[in-house]
Design a protein around this motif. Sequence first.
Motif, mmCIF file in Angstrom:
data_model
loop_
_atom_site.group_PDB
_atom_site.id
_atom_site.type_symbol
_atom_site.label_atom_id
_atom_site.label_comp_id
_atom_site.label_asym_id
_atom_site.label_seq_id
_atom_site.Cartn_x
_atom_site.Cartn_y
_atom_site.Cartn_z
ATOM 1 N N LEU A 142 9.357 29.926 -7.206
ATOM 2 C CA LEU A 142 7.941 29.923 -6.850
ATOM 3 C C LEU A 142 7.265 28.688 -7.414
ATOM 4 C CD1 LEU A 142 6.105 30.614 -9.586
ATOM 5 C CD2 LEU A 142 6.915 32.902 -9.156
ATOM 6 N N ARG A 143 6.069 28.459 -6.958
ATOM 7 C CA ARG A 143 5.156 27.487 -7.569
ATOM 8 C C ARG A 143 3.870 28.223 -7.909
ATOM 9 N NH1 ARG A 143 6.147 22.164 -7.675
ATOM 10 N NH2 ARG A 143 7.999 21.416 -6.594
ATOM 11 N N THR A 144 3.497 28.184 -9.159
ATOM 12 C CA THR A 144 2.300 28.889 -9.601
ATOM 13 C C THR A 144 1.226 27.885 -9.989
ATOM 14 O OG1 THR A 144 1.459 30.557 -11.151
ATOM 15 C CG2 THR A 144 3.106 29.019 -11.996
ATOM 16 N N ARG A 145 -0.020 28.233 -9.760
ATOM 17 C CA ARG A 145 -1.119 27.323 -10.092
ATOM 18 C C ARG A 145 -1.301 27.194 -11.598
ATOM 19 N NH1 ARG A 145 -6.641 28.652 -7.816
ATOM 20 N NH2 ARG A 145 -6.122 30.719 -8.629
ATOM 21 N N VAL A 146 -1.824 26.050 -12.012
ATOM 22 C CA VAL A 146 -2.240 25.827 -13.397
ATOM 23 C C VAL A 146 -3.750 26.066 -13.451
ATOM 24 C CG1 VAL A 146 -2.384 24.185 -15.302
ATOM 25 C CG2 VAL A 146 -0.404 24.142 -13.754
ATOM 26 N N GLN A 194 -13.013 26.382 -11.346
ATOM 27 C CA GLN A 194 -12.153 27.007 -10.347
ATOM 28 C C GLN A 194 -11.860 26.096 -9.168
ATOM 29 O OE1 GLN A 194 -13.143 31.064 -9.278
ATOM 30 N NE2 GLN A 194 -14.167 31.422 -11.236
ATOM 31 N N ASP A 195 -12.760 25.173 -8.864
ATOM 32 C CA ASP A 195 -12.525 24.250 -7.754
ATOM 33 C C ASP A 195 -11.475 23.204 -8.095
ATOM 34 O OD1 ASP A 195 -14.417 25.572 -6.293
ATOM 35 O OD2 ASP A 195 -16.036 24.153 -6.707
ATOM 36 N N TRP A 196 -11.040 23.160 -9.366
ATOM 37 C CA TRP A 196 -10.057 22.162 -9.817
ATOM 38 C C TRP A 196 -8.786 22.868 -10.308
ATOM 39 C CZ3 TRP A 196 -10.680 16.925 -9.328
ATOM 40 C CH2 TRP A 196 -11.962 16.484 -8.993
ATOM 41 N N SER A 197 -8.258 23.750 -9.472
ATOM 42 C CA SER A 197 -7.088 24.545 -9.859
ATOM 43 C C SER A 197 -5.976 24.453 -8.825
ATOM 44 C CB SER A 197 -7.490 26.016 -10.050
ATOM 45 O OG SER A 197 -8.452 26.149 -11.071
ATOM 46 N N ASP A 198 -5.779 23.267 -8.263
ATOM 47 C CA ASP A 198 -4.771 23.115 -7.214
ATOM 48 C C ASP A 198 -3.443 22.550 -7.728
ATOM 49 O OD1 ASP A 198 -6.464 24.122 -5.306
ATOM 50 O OD2 ASP A 198 -7.208 22.164 -4.662
ATOM 51 N N GLU A 199 -3.357 22.254 -9.012
ATOM 52 C CA GLU A 199 -2.068 21.807 -9.552
ATOM 53 C C GLU A 199 -1.116 22.998 -9.622
ATOM 54 O OE1 GLU A 199 -0.110 19.680 -13.548
ATOM 55 O OE2 GLU A 199 -2.214 20.308 -13.541
#
Length: 301
Positions: A163-167, A266-271
């Motif tokens: 998986l890939r999980t958000r940071v 929250q708008d900066w959580s795409d990593e």
Amino acid sequence: MVFDTRLLSGIGAVSAVVEAGSFARAGEAMGLTQPAVSRAVARLEERVGVRIFNRSARAISLTDEGRSFYEAVSPLLAGIQDAAVRAAGNRAVVRGRLRVNVDGTFGHHLLSPRLGEFLARYPELAVDVGVRDRMGDLVGDGFDVAVRFGEPEPSSLKARLLLRTRVVTCAAPAYVERHGQPRTPQDLSHGQHHCLLIRNDATGRPYDWELHRGKKSVAVAASGALLVTDTGMLLGACLGGAGIAQLLDIYARDLITAGRLVHLLQDWSDETFPLYAFHHASPIVPAKVQAFLDFVSEIAA
């Protein structure tokens, strides 16, 4: 061609020594004396023409040639064992001992709460779990499978992306009440907030902070008085209100939902951060390894 059964016996002895960590313990597991195990390994070394183990008074370890040999034959040996079980009409193909190497984040937050379910599913399976900062030598240390966060390094192992999980950037409600919320990524820089840092074992320095929104990324000069080496300590300090931390959404989301953590920016959580499973590269994947791979894919979904 007549098959030399001593070859298979020697391979079994090598596998037992790797798993047990010594000739004496391997003998106990096989019901043989230590000299008998040593002779079986010596005959195999003579047959294949390489030295498989480095031996000293205090320890044994696989040679480079021995590691390559063991990595090639151990899945085949497990396949023979599975074939024997099927031939005997036993439905419990998943059996024996499975040795798993995991990092603390996966082991503590994802695997351990679900291990009872896995063991109940396969009652003839025993599992040894080693929690380690680094994967190390999967073959030489006798592990069947490893699960680690982060991009895989080049190796002969088979890597499977789970998986890939958000940071996500988080703080406890008590911290937010005392210090307020950052409104932009730049608010986290230059000591404006107490950032909780975790050390990168590969470099010895704290992990760099970045915040991502779509294709845009912003580097953050995060600083703080607390530097840890374990995600459990990082999470505990964050829950205790010591500062702001970058956490993985896969284990932080329930705490956010419960109100124990506040999701900041929250708008900066795409990593995203990947989770991989590693096992020996072979056309034959032992049943116990395949069962575990399927299980971790299930719980990581």
